[in-house]
Scaffold this motif. Sequence first.
Motif, PDB file in Angstrom:
ATOM      1  N   SER A 179     -10.269  -3.195 -24.484  1.00  0.00           N
ATOM      2  CA  SER A 179     -11.424  -4.090 -24.396  1.00  0.00           C
ATOM      3  C   SER A 179     -10.850  -5.783 -24.339  1.00  0.00           C
ATOM      4  O   SER A 179     -12.213  -6.819 -24.764  1.00  0.00           O
ATOM      5  N   LYS A 180      -9.355  -6.325 -25.044  1.00  0.00           N
ATOM      6  CA  LYS A 180      -9.559  -7.423 -24.857  1.00  0.00           C
ATOM      7  C   LYS A 180      -8.966  -8.026 -23.594  1.00  0.00           C
ATOM      8  O   LYS A 180      -9.361  -9.106 -22.924  1.00  0.00           O
ATOM      9  N   ARG A 181      -8.794  -7.322 -22.439  1.00  0.00           N
ATOM     10  CA  ARG A 181      -8.358  -7.426 -20.884  1.00  0.00           C
ATOM     11  C   ARG A 181      -9.909  -8.367 -20.072  1.00  0.00           C
ATOM     12  O   ARG A 181     -10.613  -7.841 -20.725  1.00  0.00           O
ATOM     13  N   GLU A 182      -9.494  -9.118 -20.140  1.00  0.00           N
ATOM     14  CA  GLU A 182     -10.455  -9.520 -19.319  1.00  0.00           C
ATOM     15  C   GLU A 182     -10.013  -9.998 -17.620  1.00  0.00           C
ATOM     16  O   GLU A 182      -8.692 -10.005 -17.110  1.00  0.00           O
ATOM     17  N   LEU A 183     -11.330  -9.477 -16.678  1.00  0.00           N
ATOM     18  CA  LEU A 183     -10.887 -10.090 -14.909  1.00  0.00           C
ATOM     19  C   LEU A 183     -10.278 -11.466 -14.938  1.00  0.00           C
ATOM     20  O   LEU A 183     -11.825 -12.357 -14.661  1.00  0.00           O
ATOM     21  N   ASP A 184      -9.993 -12.027 -14.199  1.00  0.00           N
ATOM     22  CA  ASP A 184      -9.300 -12.826 -13.102  1.00  0.00           C
ATOM     23  C   ASP A 184      -9.748 -13.336 -12.030  1.00  0.00           C
ATOM     24  O   ASP A 184     -10.305 -12.157 -11.272  1.00  0.00           O
ATOM     25  N   GLU A 185      -9.643 -14.114 -10.900  1.00  0.00           N
ATOM     26  CA  GLU A 185      -9.987 -14.225 -10.329  1.00  0.00           C
ATOM     27  C   GLU A 185      -9.521 -13.270  -9.031  1.00  0.00           C
ATOM     28  O   GLU A 185      -9.736 -13.179  -8.044  1.00  0.00           O
ATOM     29  N   SER A 186      -8.035 -12.704  -9.134  1.00  0.00           N
ATOM     30  CA  SER A 186      -7.745 -11.965  -8.142  1.00  0.00           C
ATOM     31  C   SER A 186      -8.099 -11.126  -8.733  1.00  0.00           C
ATOM     32  O   SER A 186      -8.315  -9.941  -7.124  1.00  0.00           O
ATOM     33  N   PHE A 187      -9.281 -10.618  -8.998  1.00  0.00           N
ATOM     34  CA  PHE A 187      -9.351  -9.253  -9.346  1.00  0.00           C
ATOM     35  C   PHE A 187     -10.891  -8.548  -7.445  1.00  0.00           C
ATOM     36  O   PHE A 187     -10.637  -7.777  -7.624  1.00  0.00           O
ATOM     37  N   ASP A 188     -11.614  -9.977  -7.691  1.00  0.00           N
ATOM     38  CA  ASP A 188     -12.098  -9.315  -6.588  1.00  0.00           C
ATOM     39  C   ASP A 188     -11.674  -9.146  -4.843  1.00  0.00           C
ATOM     40  O   ASP A 188     -11.866  -8.791  -4.685  1.00  0.00           O
ATOM     41  N   ASP A 189     -10.447  -9.907  -5.290  1.00  0.00           N
ATOM     42  CA  ASP A 189      -9.574 -10.087  -3.770  1.00  0.00           C
ATOM     43  C   ASP A 189      -9.368  -8.722  -3.894  1.00  0.00           C
ATOM     44  O   ASP A 189      -8.747  -7.640  -2.928  1.00  0.00           O
ATOM     45  N   GLU A 190      -8.725  -7.972  -4.675  1.00  0.00           N
ATOM     46  CA  GLU A 190      -8.037  -7.070  -4.607  1.00  0.00           C
ATOM     47  C   GLU A 190      -8.986  -5.358  -4.515  1.00  0.00           C
ATOM     48  O   GLU A 190      -8.609  -4.961  -3.754  1.00  0.00           O
ATOM     49  N   ILE A 191      -9.900  -5.120  -4.866  1.00  0.00           N
ATOM     50  CA  ILE A 191     -10.934  -4.652  -4.568  1.00  0.00           C
ATOM     51  C   ILE A 191     -11.577  -4.773  -3.132  1.00  0.00           C
ATOM     52  O   ILE A 191     -11.572  -3.905  -2.724  1.00  0.00           O
ATOM     53  N   GLY A 229      -9.659  -6.112  -0.942  1.00  0.00           N
ATOM     54  CA  GLY A 229      -9.231  -5.355  -0.138  1.00  0.00           C
ATOM     55  C   GLY A 229      -8.748  -4.149   0.109  1.00  0.00           C
ATOM     56  O   GLY A 229      -8.470  -3.503   1.079  1.00  0.00           O
ATOM     57  N   MET A 230      -8.668  -3.090  -1.242  1.00  0.00           N
ATOM     58  CA  MET A 230      -8.586  -2.121  -0.787  1.00  0.00           C
ATOM     59  C   MET A 230     -10.116  -1.274   0.040  1.00  0.00           C
ATOM     60  O   MET A 230     -10.326  -0.129   0.919  1.00  0.00           O
ATOM     61  N   ILE A 231     -11.403  -2.157  -0.105  1.00  0.00           N
ATOM     62  CA  ILE A 231     -11.971  -1.926   1.027  1.00  0.00           C
ATOM     63  C   ILE A 231     -11.874  -1.842   1.963  1.00  0.00           C
ATOM     64  O   ILE A 231     -12.072  -0.835   2.571  1.00  0.00           O
ATOM     65  N   SER A 232     -11.302  -2.855   2.325  1.00  0.00           N
ATOM     66  CA  SER A 232     -10.672  -3.388   3.805  1.00  0.00           C
ATOM     67  C   SER A 232      -9.433  -2.082   3.950  1.00  0.00           C
ATOM     68  O   SER A 232      -9.602  -2.281   5.741  1.00  0.00           O
ATOM     69  N   GLU A 233      -9.083  -1.703   3.733  1.00  0.00           N
ATOM     70  CA  GLU A 233      -7.665  -0.982   3.874  1.00  0.00           C
ATOM     71  C   GLU A 233      -8.013   0.609   3.884  1.00  0.00           C
ATOM     72  O   GLU A 233      -7.426   1.463   4.942  1.00  0.00           O
ATOM     73  N   GLU A 234      -9.474   0.694   3.501  1.00  0.00           N
ATOM     74  CA  GLU A 234      -9.617   2.348   4.080  1.00  0.00           C
ATOM     75  C   GLU A 234     -10.130   2.648   5.701  1.00  0.00           C
ATOM     76  O   GLU A 234     -10.982   1.658   6.064  1.00  0.00           O
ATOM     77  N   LYS A 235      -9.700   3.701   5.848  1.00  0.00           N
ATOM     78  CA  LYS A 235      -9.999   3.449   7.182  1.00  0.00           C
ATOM     79  C   LYS A 235     -11.057   4.377   7.353  1.00  0.00           C
ATOM     80  O   LYS A 235     -12.353   4.896   6.485  1.00  0.00           O
ATOM     81  N   GLU A 236     -11.990   4.081   8.503  1.00  0.00           N
ATOM     82  CA  GLU A 236     -13.181   4.242   8.908  1.00  0.00           C
ATOM     83  C   GLU A 236     -13.243   5.871   8.767  1.00  0.00           C
ATOM     84  O   GLU A 236     -12.609   7.086   9.712  1.00  0.00           O
ATOM     85  N   THR A 237     -14.522   6.555   8.412  1.00  0.00           N
ATOM     86  CA  THR A 237     -14.767   8.170   8.763  1.00  0.00           C
ATOM     87  C   THR A 237     -15.619   8.383   9.829  1.00  0.00           C
ATOM     88  O   THR A 237     -16.278   7.899   9.558  1.00  0.00           O
ATOM     89  N   LYS A 238     -14.933   9.907  10.553  1.00  0.00           N
ATOM     90  CA  LYS A 238     -15.992   9.628  11.904  1.00  0.00           C
ATOM     91  C   LYS A 238     -17.069  10.345  11.195  1.00  0.00           C
ATOM     92  O   LYS A 238     -16.528  11.206  10.862  1.00  0.00           O
ATOM     93  N   VAL A 239     -17.922   9.933  11.650  1.00  0.00           N
ATOM     94  CA  VAL A 239     -18.988  10.771  11.176  1.00  0.00           C
ATOM     95  C   VAL A 239     -19.312  12.123  12.382  1.00  0.00           C
ATOM     96  O   VAL A 239     -19.627  11.988  13.557  1.00  0.00           O
ATOM     97  N   ILE A 240     -19.554  13.041  11.891  1.00  0.00           N
ATOM     98  CA  ILE A 240     -19.502  14.511  13.235  1.00  0.00           C
ATOM     99  C   ILE A 240     -21.082  14.641  12.563  1.00  0.00           C
ATOM    100  O   ILE A 240     -20.820  15.214  11.768  1.00  0.00           O
ATOM    101  N   SER A 241     -21.485  14.605  13.788  1.00  0.00           N
ATOM    102  CA  SER A 241     -22.679  15.565  13.677  1.00  0.00           C
ATOM    103  C   SER A 241     -23.002  16.959  14.368  1.00  0.00           C
ATOM    104  O   SER A 241     -22.786  17.563  14.827  1.00  0.00           O
ATOM    105  N   LEU A 242     -23.423  17.758  12.774  1.00  0.00           N
ATOM    106  CA  LEU A 242     -23.257  19.370  12.843  1.00  0.00           C
ATOM    107  C   LEU A 242     -24.723  19.579  13.752  1.00  0.00           C
ATOM    108  O   LEU A 242     -23.758  20.684  15.132  1.00  0.00           O
TER     109      LEU A 242
END
Length: 181
Positions: free
Chosen positions: A52-64, A66-79
């Motif tokens: 509860s005392k923990r505060e988010l710093d500026e690097s939190f946004d960059d980390e998140i 970065g994680m989003i951009s690292e995710e591989k794109e999933t191929k959508v297969i039309s059934l």
Amino acid sequence: MDSRTEELLEKYWETETSLEEERALRCLIKSTPEIEELREVKALFEHFESESKRELDESFDDEILGMISEEKETKVISLSGYFKQYASIAAAVIIMLVSGYLFVQEQNQYVSEDTFDTPEEAYAELKRQLLVVSNYMNKGNETMNELANLGKAGTGLQDFAKMSSASEGLELLSEMNLKNN
């Protein structure tokens, strides 16, 4: 462990405590010396307090990000597209199999067999059958001629005599009809 702490813990685990009771329980747990029964509860409350005392710093946004951009794109297969592609292939295969089966059945259906050993026997049988048919046809024509002449007859007795001979011809026709069926 005292009864007040036990009572508050029981209410806490059953999620029936108010905010004031939770604060009182935390204070009681902090002030209680190390007891084996409360060690895990004390660690849990300390964790909640530190988080509860923990505060988010500026690097939190960059980390998140970065994680989003690292995710591989999933191929959508039309059934539906997948199904259409393979359904059309399956339909074509089924049509080919059914048409092949029907073709083979049709070829096997019209296999002719010889019923006579020689052509002369077949010709003699044909000749005999044609004579029988011709005989019945001639008798039928005679009967029809007599019936046509029946209308032209002058006297009633002659008409009845001709009718009896015509009925004999009709009997022959019915006989022929029974034999052919």
